[in-house]
Design an enzyme around this catalytic site. Sequence first.
Site, PDB file in Angstrom:
ATOM      1  N   LYS A 178      41.461  47.599  42.865  1.00 43.14           N
ATOM      2  CA  LYS A 178      41.866  47.760  41.466  1.00 43.14           C
ATOM      3  C   LYS A 178      40.894  46.984  40.589  1.00 43.14           C
ATOM      4  CE  LYS A 178      44.181  45.779  38.191  1.00 43.14           C
ATOM      5  NZ  LYS A 178      43.445  46.322  37.057  1.00 43.14           N
ATOM      6  N   GLU A 253      39.642  33.621  43.733  1.00 44.19           N
ATOM      7  CA  GLU A 253      38.441  33.058  43.129  1.00 44.19           C
ATOM      8  C   GLU A 253      38.738  32.975  41.640  1.00 44.19           C
ATOM      9  OE1 GLU A 253      35.679  32.303  41.189  1.00 44.19           O
ATOM     10  OE2 GLU A 253      34.709  34.223  41.602  1.00 44.19           O
ATOM     11  N   CYS A 287      32.229  32.589  36.140  1.00 41.22           N
ATOM     12  CA  CYS A 287      33.108  31.508  36.584  1.00 41.22           C
ATOM     13  C   CYS A 287      32.303  30.253  36.899  1.00 41.22           C
ATOM     14  CB  CYS A 287      33.894  31.970  37.799  1.00 41.22           C
ATOM     15  SG  CYS A 287      32.848  32.701  39.046  1.00 41.22           S
ATOM     16  N   GLU A 388      38.524  26.435  30.306  1.00 43.57           N
ATOM     17  CA  GLU A 388      37.469  27.430  30.509  1.00 43.57           C
ATOM     18  C   GLU A 388      37.366  28.348  29.286  1.00 43.57           C
ATOM     19  OE1 GLU A 388      38.012  30.641  33.410  1.00 43.57           O
ATOM     20  OE2 GLU A 388      36.043  30.134  34.199  1.00 43.57           O
TER      21      GLU A 388
HETATM   22  O1  TXE Z   1      41.654  38.116  33.581  1.00 47.03           O
HETATM   23  P1  TXE Z   1      42.880  38.451  34.511  1.00 47.03           P
HETATM   24  P2  TXE Z   1      41.380  38.514  32.082  1.00 47.03           P
HETATM   25  C1  TXE Z   1      39.141  33.959  32.974  1.00 47.03           C
HETATM   26  C2  TXE Z   1      38.484  33.853  31.616  1.00 47.03           C
HETATM   27  C3  TXE Z   1      39.194  34.873  30.820  1.00 47.03           C
HETATM   28  C4  TXE Z   1      40.579  34.821  31.403  1.00 47.03           C
HETATM   29  C5  TXE Z   1      41.385  36.077  31.229  1.00 47.03           C
HETATM   30  O2  TXE Z   1      38.699  32.569  31.093  1.00 47.03           O
HETATM   31  O3  TXE Z   1      39.219  34.559  29.465  1.00 47.03           O
HETATM   32  O4  TXE Z   1      40.380  34.579  32.768  1.00 47.03           O
HETATM   33  O5  TXE Z   1      40.631  37.218  31.613  1.00 47.03           O
HETATM   34  C6  TXE Z   1      44.472  41.894  37.145  1.00 47.03           C
HETATM   35  N1  TXE Z   1      49.102  40.995  39.127  1.00 47.03           N
HETATM   36  N2  TXE Z   1      38.372  34.754  33.905  1.00 47.03           N
HETATM   37  O6  TXE Z   1      42.628  38.642  31.266  1.00 47.03           O
HETATM   38  O7  TXE Z   1      44.084  38.784  33.719  1.00 47.03           O
HETATM   39  C7  TXE Z   1      43.703  42.469  35.986  1.00 47.03           C
HETATM   40  O8  TXE Z   1      44.118  43.790  35.723  1.00 47.03           O
HETATM   41  C8  TXE Z   1      47.991  41.455  39.719  1.00 47.03           C
HETATM   42  C9  TXE Z   1      37.758  34.049  34.975  1.00 47.03           C
HETATM   43  O9  TXE Z   1      40.518  39.672  32.087  1.00 47.03           O
HETATM   44  O10 TXE Z   1      42.960  37.343  35.477  1.00 47.03           O
HETATM   45  C10 TXE Z   1      42.274  42.343  36.488  1.00 47.03           C
HETATM   46  O11 TXE Z   1      41.983  43.398  37.378  1.00 47.03           O
HETATM   47  N3  TXE Z   1      46.844  41.635  39.065  1.00 47.03           N
HETATM   48  C11 TXE Z   1      37.327  34.945  36.064  1.00 47.03           C
HETATM   49  C12 TXE Z   1      42.301  41.023  37.249  1.00 47.03           C
HETATM   50  O12 TXE Z   1      43.676  40.784  37.537  1.00 47.03           O
HETATM   51  C13 TXE Z   1      46.813  41.350  37.751  1.00 47.03           C
HETATM   52  C14 TXE Z   1      36.806  36.266  35.663  1.00 47.03           C
HETATM   53  C15 TXE Z   1      41.764  39.838  36.463  1.00 47.03           C
HETATM   54  O13 TXE Z   1      42.385  39.789  35.218  1.00 47.03           O
HETATM   55  C16 TXE Z   1      47.948  40.867  37.077  1.00 47.03           C
HETATM   56  C17 TXE Z   1      37.508  36.849  34.560  1.00 47.03           C
HETATM   57  C18 TXE Z   1      49.139  40.694  37.823  1.00 47.03           C
HETATM   58  N4  TXE Z   1      50.252  40.216  37.277  1.00 47.03           N
HETATM   59  C19 TXE Z   1      38.239  36.088  33.722  1.00 47.03           C
HETATM   60  N5  TXE Z   1      47.606  40.659  35.788  1.00 47.03           N
HETATM   61  C20 TXE Z   1      36.425  34.345  37.102  1.00 47.03           C
HETATM   62  N6  TXE Z   1      36.983  33.599  38.028  1.00 47.03           N
HETATM   63  O14 TXE Z   1      35.243  34.600  37.152  1.00 47.03           O
HETATM   64  C21 TXE Z   1      46.319  40.991  35.653  1.00 47.03           C
HETATM   65  N7  TXE Z   1      45.823  41.431  36.830  1.00 47.03           N
END
Ligand code: TXE
Length: 500
Positions: A178, A253, A287, A388
Site C-alpha cells: 500500500k 522505520e 527521515c 521532526e
Molecule cells: O505519514 P503517515 P504522513 C513524517 C513526517 C510527516 C509525517 C506525516 O514528519 O510530516 O510523518 O506524514 C499509511 N494504519 N514522515 O501523514 O501518515 C499512509 O496511508 C495503517 C516520516 O504522510 O505515517 C501511508 O501509506 N497505515 C517518514 C503511510 O502510512 C496507515 C516518511 C505513511 O503515512 C494508517 C513520511 C493507519 N492507521 C513521513 N494511517 C519517514 N520515516 O521517513 C496512515 N497510514
Amino acid sequence: MGEIKTYRMYIEGKSCESASGQWFESYYPYTGKVWARFPRGNAEDVDRAVNAAQKAFTQGEWPRLHASQRGALLRRLGDLVAENAQALAETEVQDNGKLIAEMSAQLRYIPQWYYYFGGLADKIEGAVIPIDKPETFNYTRYEPLGVVAAITAWNSPLLLATWKLAPALAAGNTVVLKPSEFTSASALEFVKLVEQAGFPPGVVNVITGFGAEVGDALVSHPDVAKVAFTGGEMTGQKVYETAARGMKRVSLELGGKSPNIVFDDANLDNAVKGAVSGIFAATGQTCIAGSRLLVQESIHNEFVDRLVSFAKAARMGDPSSLETQVGPVTTVPQMEKILGYIDIAKGEGAECILGGGRATRPECGDGWFVEPTVFTGVRNDMRIAQEEVFGPVLSVIPFRDEEEAVEIGNDIVYGLAAGVWTQSIRRALTMTDRLRAGTIWVNTYRAVSYMSPFGGYKRSGLGRENGQEAIYDFLQTKCVWISTAEDTPNPFIMRLPGDD
Ligand code: TXE
C-alpha cells in the site's frame, strides 16, 4: 497540463477499480495541478488483495519454487527496473516532485536491491544442532511468514517499497503493497515489471487508498502475518498497536531528528557540503535529515557564514530540469507543517538567517516550495530542535566540547542517524561509540546501501532494513526433532543426557 492519467489497483495479476467505484487524485507539486487519479480502496479491496496473496502463498507455483528460482525471478526484476529506470524516474518526479537528477541516480541504484536479495535467497541455511538427547536428530530451517503488508510513505516511494519487497520475496513471502495516498503511481508502474518478470499472480498486489481506510484494514486483516512500515511516528505507533492485537510481526522505520556534528578540526569545505546535503537534499523530506547541526563554538560563526553562502546559491525550480537542486515540497499539508514550524521557531526566539517562508521566486511558479531555511541561536530544548519538521529547515546549535556534543546529540527521543565531522580518529571512534543511533556517518552524510543495515534506535523504529539481517525479519525458525530410537522410551520419565 494535459489529460489526467487514470491508474488501477493490481490484485491477483489483474488491474482493477475499487469496490466502492470511488477515486482520489494526485497532484504535481511543481504546478499544484492534478495529474493522475487512483481507485479509492476500502476494507473490501484489502480483503480481496490479502486473500489473493494468501492463496498465492499456499497454492500454485510460488510455494513450490526453490529459493534459487525465486532468486532468479528477483534478478530478472532488477534487470527490468534498470531497463525502465528513466520512465520510473519521470513518474516519481511527476507524482512526488522529486528532482529528476536525484531520481535518475536512485533508479540506477534500486536494481541492486533485487540483485542482492535475489542472490541471498538461496543462502539462508538452517543448522544441525548437536542435541543433548540420545538417538535424536535436531535441526532448524527458516520459513517464510506468509502475507506481508508493506506500507510506505510518500518521500521516496519506490525506494522504500523496494527495501521491503526485495527481502520479503527473497524469503518466499507474498506481499500486499500500500503506497502513500500522495504518491501511488510508481508502485503501479513498477508492478507491471513484477508481472513481466514472471512472478505468479497474487505474489505482489498493490492497493491504493487512504491510511484510515486501506492501511488500517490491512494491518488488522487476520491473514496478514507481518507489517513492514515506513511513515510518521504517530502512525507507526498506531500500526504497532493494531498489529499487536493480531500478534503480528512488525518492522517500523519512523522519523528522526538527527544531529550532524561539526568539530573544529574538521575539513570545513567537506563539512559544509555534508551539512547542506543533510538538510536540503530531497528538500529535507528524508527521515535521515541532519536537521540539528551541532557546530563547535570556536568555528560557529565562520561555519555558519560558509554554509549560508553555499545554501543561498542552491537553484530552486522545475524538478524535471537537471539543473535544479532544491525541488518542491511533496504535499500541501507538508508545506503547511513546515511553514508552521518556521513560525514556531521564530516564536521560540531562534534567529532566522536564511529563508524563513514560502518561496516566491519566479522559477517556483505556483509550486509548493519552501525557501531553504537556517535558524541559529537554537537551544536543544526548543520544539524546532526536538520535533521532526521533514522539510528544508536547519537548526544550528553551538557546543563547547565532545562531552557536550554527545549530551546534546543524544538528548532526543529519536535515534535514526548521526553525522560526525572530524579529522581525529580518536574523536571519530569515541563519538561513534557514544552516539545512540542506528547509523553513524563520519566525514560523510546520507549514505545508504542495500548491503548495510538501516534502522532506528529509540522512537525511530524497530527492526533493520537492508543488509543480510533484513531477510530474517521476513522469516521464522522451525525446529525439527527426529527420533532414531528403535523403541519409544517410558512416556512418564524425562530422558536426560547420559541416560541410555
Ligand atoms: O505519514 P503517515 P504522513 C513524517 C513526517 C510527516 C509525517 C506525516 O514528519 O510530516 O510523518 O506524514 C499509511 N494504519 N514522515 O501523514 O501518515 C499512509 O496511508 C495503517 C516520516 O504522510 O505515517 C501511508 O501509506 N497505515 C517518514 C503511510 O502510512 C496507515 C516518511 C505513511 O503515512 C494508517 C513520511 C493507519 N492507521 C513521513 N494511517 C519517514 N520515516 O521517513 C496512515 N497510514
